[in-house]
Every structure is written in structure tokens, then in C-alpha cells.
Design a protein around this motif. Structure first.
Motif, PDB file in Angstrom:
ATOM      1  N   SER A 143      -8.739  -0.223   3.699  1.00  0.00           N
ATOM      2  CA  SER A 143      -7.415  -0.546   4.245  1.00  0.00           C
ATOM      3  C   SER A 143      -7.206   0.050   5.631  1.00  0.00           C
ATOM      4  N   GLU A 144      -7.894   1.145   5.941  1.00  0.00           N
ATOM      5  CA  GLU A 144      -7.703   1.761   7.254  1.00  0.00           C
ATOM      6  C   GLU A 144      -8.364   0.956   8.373  1.00  0.00           C
TER       7      GLU A 144
ATOM      8  N   MET B 213      -7.693  -2.138   9.027  1.00  0.00           N
ATOM      9  CA  MET B 213      -6.908  -3.352   9.003  1.00  0.00           C
ATOM     10  C   MET B 213      -5.604  -3.172   9.771  1.00  0.00           C
TER      11      MET B 213
ATOM     12  N   ARG C 134      -9.138  -8.720   1.227  1.00  0.00           N
ATOM     13  CA  ARG C 134      -9.758  -7.509   1.774  1.00  0.00           C
ATOM     14  C   ARG C 134     -10.793  -6.956   0.808  1.00  0.00           C
TER      15      ARG C 134
ATOM     16  N   THR D  67      -4.608  -8.207   0.059  1.00  0.00           N
ATOM     17  CA  THR D  67      -5.400  -7.184  -0.628  1.00  0.00           C
ATOM     18  C   THR D  67      -6.561  -7.814  -1.388  1.00  0.00           C
TER      19      THR D  67
ATOM     20  N   THR E 219      -1.689   0.638   5.180  1.00  0.00           N
ATOM     21  CA  THR E 219      -2.424   0.063   6.291  1.00  0.00           C
ATOM     22  C   THR E 219      -1.644   0.231   7.585  1.00  0.00           C
ATOM     23  N   GLN E 220      -2.292  -0.033   8.694  1.00  0.00           N
ATOM     24  CA  GLN E 220      -1.612  -0.070   9.978  1.00  0.00           C
ATOM     25  C   GLN E 220      -0.905  -1.411  10.126  1.00  0.00           C
TER      26      GLN E 220
END
Length: 248
Positions: A177-178, A180, A170, A167, A197-198
Motif C-alpha cells: 500500500s505504501e 500507491m 493491488r 485493494t 495509503t498516500q
């Protein structure tokens, strides 16, 4: 928008040479729109050696020591190191753990200033670690304990793990977050999946990660997580997830 791939190394990205090669080729083709992070329990030097042996791509960032160190262009992030140092009492924690003979210190190259690592081979591991957590609290020694692969015990500052380090990076990259995908196979990867996140759990994942995955599906917060248990092992599972989430 750039895409951020955060992946564990051993038994995730690495473990099947043909799969690693196939994934590397796909990632190399999208490198101009890809930020790549390796998040591993290994030390920085050990991780770089594995990169050479497995012929991996050079990442943008290294998260090593189960999230206790961050490296960019060969330099350790001093801001992150300072954050972990706050209220971290390594010597006192080490002294307390000496009262647990089942915890065997790992070699010196597995240790760092913010990570104390042990081997634990015991059928009563859960009881031992529960007792250790309680004693740390009673001694006012803030720390978190991560148990993975049914043998590895890592004691870290409360502010450090793979997910928190991810995090931090990032946010440095200013990516949402989407955008990632996180990838892992064991207990020290759980923190990667605890953020919105995924994520892909490779088919060969350790029981502790699969148990967490099953429990998380029942959580009220599960709608914030999009995790996929791949049908394929190792890097094949990552490649499968890239298609599943339509990044390829």
C-alpha cells in the motif's frame, strides 16, 4: 519497485486539458515502473469513450461503476463479480426505493447488475438517505449508499466500492500500500482514501470529500493515512502530489 497510481476521471484526471496533457507526459515517461488504474463512477463503455476523447493513457486496470466492475485487457473480472453477487438482492432493493419519490432513477447506461443509481435534488437529502439506510436494514437488505456531487446516489453491495476494488487489484499486482497514490474529488472517492495509503484530494474537490478529509484528520487512525489537499485543481493537483510525495 513499481508505483501504483489510482485516479478518478471526471474533475480529477480530466477537467483541464492542459493539465491532463502535462500529467500524461510525466506518466508516460515512467510507464515502465508505473501501474495505472482508472477508478470511476462511469460505466466501462462510457469511461473508454472519455479516454478516447481526452486522449488518456491506457490503464492496466479499469475500476468502473463506483467499484462494482473491474476490467483488465478488456475482460471483466468474474471473481470480483461473484463476490459482489453474494447476498446482493437488487430487485428487492429497487422495489423498496420506489417508496422514495425524490430518488429519480438515472439512465439505463448508468446502471449495472451491482449498482443502482439515482439522482437526488433535495434540501433534505441527508434525512432521505438516513431513512433509506434504516429501511434497508429493517428489510434485511445488505447494501451501502454513496452520495456524491450533491446529486448522485449509488446503492452498491456491501463488498463493493472503489476502495475495496482498488485493494483487490493491488493484491493481484502484489504491491504494498505504501507504493500507491490515490486521487479523487468527490464522495464516491472517499473509499479510496479509507485505506492506509498516500492520497491527493484535488483543489476543486466537492464539499462532501473535503468534509470527510477534515474529519479524518481528527481520527485516531489519521496517522495511518497520508492525504494531501493539493493547491492545484484537476490533473495539476495530481502532478503536484507526485512531487510532494517524491514519486517525481
Amino acid at each position: 519497485m513499481k508505483f501504483l497510481l489510482v485516479t478518478d476521471l471526471d474533475h480529477t484526471l480530466v477537467g483541464d486539458a492542459q493539465a491532463t496533457l502535462a500529467l500524461n507526459q510525466k506518466l508516460a515517461a515512467m510507464r515502465d515502473r508505473l501501474s495505472l488504474i482508472y477508478a470511476t463512477g462511469r460505466s466501462y463503455l462510457s469511461a473508454r469513450q472519455l479516454k478516447h476523447e481526452a486522449q488518456l493513457l491506457e490503464p492496466d486496470y479499469w475500476i468502473t461503476g463506483v467499484g462494482t466492475e473491474i476490467y483488465h485487457q478488456g475482460n471483466r473480472d468474474s471473481v470480483w463479480a461473484q463476490q459482489l453477487s453474494d447476498n446482493w438482492q437488487r430487485e428487492q432493493i429497487t422495489a423498496l426505493v420506489q417508496g422514495f419519490p425524490d430518488l429519480i432513477p438515472q439512465p439505463d447506461d448508468a446502471q449495472n447488475p451491482w449498482k443502482i443509481s439515482y439522482f437526488l435534488h433535495s434540501s433534505t437529502a441527508d434525512v432521505i438517505l438516513t431513512t433509506l439506510r434504516l429501511q434497508l436494514v429493517q428489510a434485511n437488505l445488505p447494501a451501502k449508499i454513496i452520495f456524491s456531487s450533491n446529486r448522485d446516489v449509488d446503492i452498491l453491495p456491501l463488498s463493493g466500492d472503489k476502495g475495496l476494488a482498488m485493494t483487490y487489484v493491488r493484491q493481484q499486482l502484489q504491491l504494498p500500500s505504501e507504493a500507491m497514490l490515490v486521487c479523487g474529488d468527490s464522495g464516491n472517492d472517499i473509499s479510496l482514501f479509507q485505506h492506509a495509503t498516500q492520497g491527493v484530494i484535488v483543489r476543486n474537490a466537492q464539499p462532501e470529500l473535503l468534509d470527510w478529509y477534515r474529519q479524518s484528520q481528527q481520527s485516531p487512525q489519521s496517522e495511518f493515512f497520508r492525504h494531501y489537499w493539493a493547491q492545484s485543481a484537476h490533473a495539476w493537483g495530481i502532478l503536484e502530489a507526485l512531487f510532494y510525495f517524491r514519486w517525481l
